[in-house]
Design an enzyme around this catalytic site. Sequence first.
Site, PDB file in Angstrom:
ATOM      1  N   GLN A   1      12.674  51.125-117.033  1.00 41.85           N
ATOM      2  CA  GLN A   1      13.390  50.351-118.053  1.00 41.85           C
ATOM      3  C   GLN A   1      14.838  50.099-117.598  1.00 41.85           C
ATOM      4  O   GLN A   1      15.103  50.096-116.410  1.00 41.85           O
ATOM      5  CB  GLN A   1      13.356  51.033-119.433  1.00 41.85           C
ATOM      6  CG  GLN A   1      11.995  50.989-120.113  1.00 41.85           C
ATOM      7  CD  GLN A   1      11.002  51.990-119.569  1.00 41.85           C
ATOM      8  OE1 GLN A   1      11.264  53.182-119.529  1.00 41.85           O
ATOM      9  NE2 GLN A   1       9.844  51.530-119.129  1.00 41.85           N
TER      10      GLN A   1
ATOM     11  N   GLY B   1       6.867  48.311-115.247  1.00 42.59           N
ATOM     12  CA  GLY B   1       6.076  47.519-114.312  1.00 42.59           C
ATOM     13  C   GLY B   1       6.938  47.262-113.100  1.00 42.59           C
ATOM     14  O   GLY B   1       7.955  46.572-113.184  1.00 42.59           O
ATOM     15  N   HIS B   2       6.593  47.889-111.994  1.00 43.16           N
ATOM     16  CA  HIS B   2       7.417  47.795-110.791  1.00 43.16           C
ATOM     17  C   HIS B   2       6.613  47.125-109.678  1.00 43.16           C
ATOM     18  O   HIS B   2       5.540  47.602-109.315  1.00 43.16           O
ATOM     19  CB  HIS B   2       7.870  49.198-110.357  1.00 43.16           C
ATOM     20  CG  HIS B   2       8.664  49.921-111.414  1.00 43.16           C
ATOM     21  ND1 HIS B   2       8.912  51.267-111.385  1.00 43.16           N
ATOM     22  CD2 HIS B   2       9.271  49.469-112.534  1.00 43.16           C
ATOM     23  CE1 HIS B   2       9.629  51.613-112.445  1.00 43.16           C
ATOM     24  NE2 HIS B   2       9.856  50.531-113.158  1.00 43.16           N
TER      25      HIS B   2
ATOM     26  N   LYS C   1      14.034  47.544-109.616  1.00 43.16           N
ATOM     27  CA  LYS C   1      14.096  48.985-109.284  1.00 43.16           C
ATOM     28  C   LYS C   1      12.995  49.377-108.300  1.00 43.16           C
ATOM     29  O   LYS C   1      13.235  50.122-107.355  1.00 43.16           O
ATOM     30  CB  LYS C   1      13.951  49.837-110.565  1.00 43.16           C
ATOM     31  CG  LYS C   1      15.072  49.628-111.572  1.00 43.16           C
ATOM     32  CD  LYS C   1      14.817  50.391-112.858  1.00 43.16           C
ATOM     33  CE  LYS C   1      13.637  49.883-113.649  1.00 43.16           C
ATOM     34  NZ  LYS C   1      13.783  48.530-114.197  1.00 43.16           N
TER      35      LYS C   1
ATOM     36  N   ASP D   1      13.525  45.454-115.348  1.00 44.97           N
ATOM     37  CA  ASP D   1      13.053  44.439-114.393  1.00 44.97           C
ATOM     38  C   ASP D   1      14.146  43.959-113.446  1.00 44.97           C
ATOM     39  O   ASP D   1      14.150  42.802-113.015  1.00 44.97           O
ATOM     40  CB  ASP D   1      12.435  43.230-115.139  1.00 44.97           C
ATOM     41  CG  ASP D   1      11.293  43.657-116.038  1.00 44.97           C
ATOM     42  OD1 ASP D   1      10.579  44.601-115.667  1.00 44.97           O
ATOM     43  OD2 ASP D   1      11.128  43.047-117.112  1.00 44.97           O
TER      44      ASP D   1
END
Length: 430
Positions: free
Chosen positions: A224, A40-41, A16, A13
């Site tokens: 990650q 989760g991006h 990225k 988080d």
Amino acid sequence: MANVVVVGAQWGDEGKGKIVDWLSERADVIARFQGGHNAGHTLVIDGEVFKLSLLPSGIVRKGKMAVIGNGVVLDPWALFTEIDKLAAQGVAISPENLMIAENAPLILPLHQDLDRLREEAAGASKIGTTGRGIGPAYEDKVGRRAIRVADLGDEETLDARLDRLLAHHDPLRKGLGAEPIDRAELRAKLLEIAPKLLAYAQPVWKVLNDDRRAGKRILFEGAQGSLLDIDFGTYPYVTSSTTMSGMASTGTGLGPSSIGFVLGIVKAYTTRVGSGPFPTELDDADGQRLGERGHEFGTVTGRKRRCGWFDAVLVRQTCAISGVNGIALTKLDVLDGFDTLKICVGYEIDGKKYDHLPTAAALQAKVTPIYEEMEGWHESTQGARSWAQLPAAAIKYVRRIEELIQCPVALLSTSPERDDTILVTDPFAD
Ligand code: GDP
Ligand code: IMO
Ligand code: MG
């Protein structure tokens, strides 16, 4: 060599997605090489929010090729749900702009069951996984019993794979008090989705090698973060993949000699979701403030992220392991308004000083961070697009980070919005 690998240098988080989206303008191909839909991006483009989990962040730009490499564990149902969600936001996805490695292993519902059952059984010592079945799917991959994308093309192969897989899972489930797998149902589900998925299947290693020869620019998107790495992270409170830059090669099939620049994504403070050690964690008003200003809630699970001061010891360590050439420092704006900021510059354990995080869990549990205090700033850096817009104290903070982690800042991010980004060094420059 103008290919770039992006990796998270902390516990995930770091931003990225935003940076990959920004950089993807300069790339032809954007490839995921590890992890799965535990990622989760979040991208914000002219105020519109896009949330991606399994798809490479470059997919939102027209004319780019997105790739899911063999190092990824792929949940085909999650994939098509995400494709439909993006289609509703006007992002068209087809085999024209997405390809999936034929040798990528699948995440099946039984992996999610196992993830949940294990976490429930672990009680207080649970890892705090995202519940997506990531760990169990990787276990089956290295256990040589995974079903891979290409296996869906032939019923005989699929049957043999299912036999081998269920011979392992049924007894395991029994031990955890769960029902055996309904083989016929799983087989039917797989055969139903097979043609849709196989339409995207390619020998990714070959396509990428051809692309490289044709001079195309490839951007590898890590998911990650380095401290969640299966080898170098805070084991066992980690994810089940290699999150370091080296994985970009084995997770796609393009050799390490084709990688030109490793960009580490670094948040200007530290966060972590799930259990495990976190030396600079704050449970006071400063931690609260970081969480609120930084909107630190997980994209995938909505869980509150733990927050703390910047830990230069850990980032120096992860930058070394991934061979980071430059960092993208994100969320500097979240630090606006603090009177003083702290940076962790070393650890003390049982009266002894450390310049790295030791591996032994017993030592990690006793870490006391050694802090350096820095003056904060009260001006706003939010949305700054040049160094000239940054207050002197903010520049000093950034420079001190560079010094401590022994790595220069290549990009600086000052808001979630795509263009609120300051370029210092172009990672794609030859
Ligand atoms: P990722 O998993 O590394 O892609 O990061 P996430 O998207 O899960 O979390 C980063 C969050 O911070 C997202 O909500 C981004 O929109 C947001 N973000 C990224 N860069 C910045 C920044 O420079 N400033 C602020 N305030 N938010 C940012
Ligand atoms: P992105 O790509 C932050 C964490 C989980 C848990 C541990 C293991 O958005 O940075 P898993 O489901 O992978 O077996 O969970 O890893 N985790 C992440 N934390 N960002 C992520 O991805 C993460 N993916 C997994 O919270 O502690
Ligand atoms: Mg995330």
